[in-house]
Scaffold this active site. Structure first.
Site, short mmCIF file in Angstrom:
data_model
loop_
_atom_site.label_atom_id
_atom_site.label_comp_id
_atom_site.label_asym_id
_atom_site.label_seq_id
_atom_site.Cartn_x
_atom_site.Cartn_y
_atom_site.Cartn_z
N HIS A 138 36.55 51.42 74.32
CA HIS A 138 37.49 52.55 74.28
C HIS A 138 37.11 53.60 73.24
O HIS A 138 37.86 54.52 73.01
CB HIS A 138 38.91 52.05 74.05
CG HIS A 138 39.45 51.26 75.21
ND1 HIS A 138 40.73 50.77 75.24
CD2 HIS A 138 38.88 50.87 76.38
CE1 HIS A 138 40.92 50.11 76.38
NE2 HIS A 138 39.81 50.15 77.08
N ASP B 3 37.80 46.93 74.36
CA ASP B 3 38.77 47.82 73.72
C ASP B 3 38.03 48.71 72.72
O ASP B 3 36.85 48.96 72.92
CB ASP B 3 39.90 47.00 73.08
CG ASP B 3 41.20 47.78 73.00
OD1 ASP B 3 41.19 48.89 72.45
OD2 ASP B 3 42.24 47.30 73.49
#
Ligand SMILES: *[C@@H]1O[C@H](CO)[C@@H](O)[C@H](O)[C@H]1NC(C)=O
Ligand SMILES: *[C@@H]1O[C@H](CO)[C@@H](O)[C@H](O)[C@H]1NC(C)=O
Length: 397
Positions: free
Chosen positions: A246, A223
């Site tokens: 991310h 993430d």
């Protein structure tokens, strides 16, 4: 005395002083002395708590140290709490020491954190490795079965004047490190690893905190490498190797109407590799009093990054609870300077701002982003700003 000898004496005294300061960490408490076993199997939680309580209540000059020798120590969810009598508490792990979580993820339970430091002023954490071994937990999450909400691996809540240095954090259930309600925290030389497909395994999350610096760190997760939540102020992020993951995100903000804003954040001299996004500001498409202002992204390299530059104010998963699709979060004074590299999406610079609260004061300067080997595009909705220097793709302000 001859002046030469005086100089030498002063030099020797200063050497002696600095070395004695260095070693005078006051009291030191080795967890092995209180029953911790570095065999990877014996539950050492109580021994750590005993050593912590002695270090925390120490009156020794120069503070106190909890020392973790080499070995692998099994630790269940634990809270190292202050306030401490000791002005400085050092949580010092040998370079070959690791803390491991129980392999049965239910044992991290519903506490929300695995290793929590709370209300400690003057905390220093020197790593060592912490490994939450969350493989089976992610499997549960991916299978759609009901699992626990997950635990953050290393959390600092209400900790002022803290330093975290040289810590390796691996395989967390959810975020690896969380800094919440703290002032003046320096995170340096940390190394964070989780597989790119592991759900919600953010690297470092910062919220409601002032004066946090994160430098010289390497983060590969499933993430955000770094996520910045409400009430974060005066952050400095420098020399981060991010990806896969991310990217670095401000947000999601504005999930609730009365969140605190984010201001004065700098992200600089960093490299993003194969991340889903580069630098992103993300807000819910809902009413909110929140804001994002005085943000600087500069000297960044993007290597095959999905959305290198992005503002997304239309976040609304499953289109639920976002009447009118307008974000109330006010975004202003965001500058993007000297950002170069390759985008894996055709739109390399995407400013999708709120129809009811347009972004203003966006500045782009010296940008060179390509879509593989061809030209990339930029996109603006409700975005106002200016462009200078050579900006490729051309800005859409
Ligand atoms: C912004 O944050 C930096 C630290 O990142 C700090 O040095 C500076 O003083 C802050 N600026 C203001 C206006 O508070
Ligand atoms: C943002 O920066 C401007 C110019 O440096 C300053 O005047 C303003 O007070 C800052 N705003 C916030 C909320 O920090």
């Amino acid at each position: 005395m001859a002046p030469k000898i005086v100089v030498i004496l002063v030099f020797l005294i200063s050497l002696f002083e600095s070395s004695s300061n260095y070693y005078a960490v006051g009291a030191s408490y080795n967890v092995a002395r209180y029953g911790a076993r570095g065999d990877g199997r014996t539950d050492s939680t109580k021994a750590f708590l005993r050593a912590w309580s002695l270090a925390c209540s120490s009156t020794a000059r120069g503070g106190a140290t909890l020392y973790v020798p080499r070995g692998s120590f099994l630790i269940k969810p634990v809270v190292f709490s202050g306030p401490c009598r000791s002005s400085r508490v050092v949580f010092q792990m040998d370079a070959a020491a690791s803390l491991v979580a129980p392999t049965n993820y239910w044992e991290l339970g519903n506490t929300g954190t695995w290793i929590l430091f709370i209300r400690v002023t003057g905390l220093l954490v020197y790593g060592g490795t912490v490994d939450a071994r969350a493989n089976s937990y992610w499997q549960c999450r991916r299978s759609g079965k009901s699992c626990t909400a997950g635990s953050r691996s290393v959390a600092l809540y209400w900790c002022n004047n803290a330093v975290v240095r040289g810590l390796r954090m691996m395989n967390s259930q959810i975020m690896h490190m969380a800094i919440d309600n703290c002032k003046n925290v320096a995170v340096r030389n940390v190394y964070i690893r989780a597989p790119s497909g592991s759900p919600n395994t953010d690297g470092i999350h910062i919220e409601a905190s002032t004066g946090v610096t994160i430098t010289a760190s390497s983060i590969m997760t499933g993430d955000d490498c770094i996520s910045i939540g409400e009430g974060a102020k005066n952050l400095w992020i420098e020399r981060i190797a991010c990806g896969p993951g991310h990217g670095i995100s401000i947000g999601s903000l504005g999930a609730y109407a009365n969140e605190d804003g984010v201001q004065n954040v700098t992200v600089t001299n960093s490299v993003f590799t194969k991340t889903q996004n580069g630098v992103r500001i993300k807000t819910w498409a809902r009413a909110s009093n929140s804001f994002v202002t005085n943000i600087s992204f500069r000297n960044l390299i993007m290597k095959n990054v999905g959305n290198p530059i992005m503002i997304d104010q239309k976040y609304c998963p499953s289109n639920q609870g976002c009447p009118g699709q307008n974000s109330g979060v006010k975004i202003s004074r965001v500058t993007y300077t000297n950002i170069r590299g390759t985008s894996t999406a055709p739109i390399a610079m995407n400013f999708f701002c709120s129809p009811s609260n347009p972004c203003w004061g966006l500045k782009v300067r010296d940008i060179r982003l390509t879509y593989f080997k061809t030209a990339a595009k930029s996109y603006c909705a409700n975005a106002g700003g200016s462009s200078s220097g050579v900006v490729i793709p051309r800005s859409c302000f």
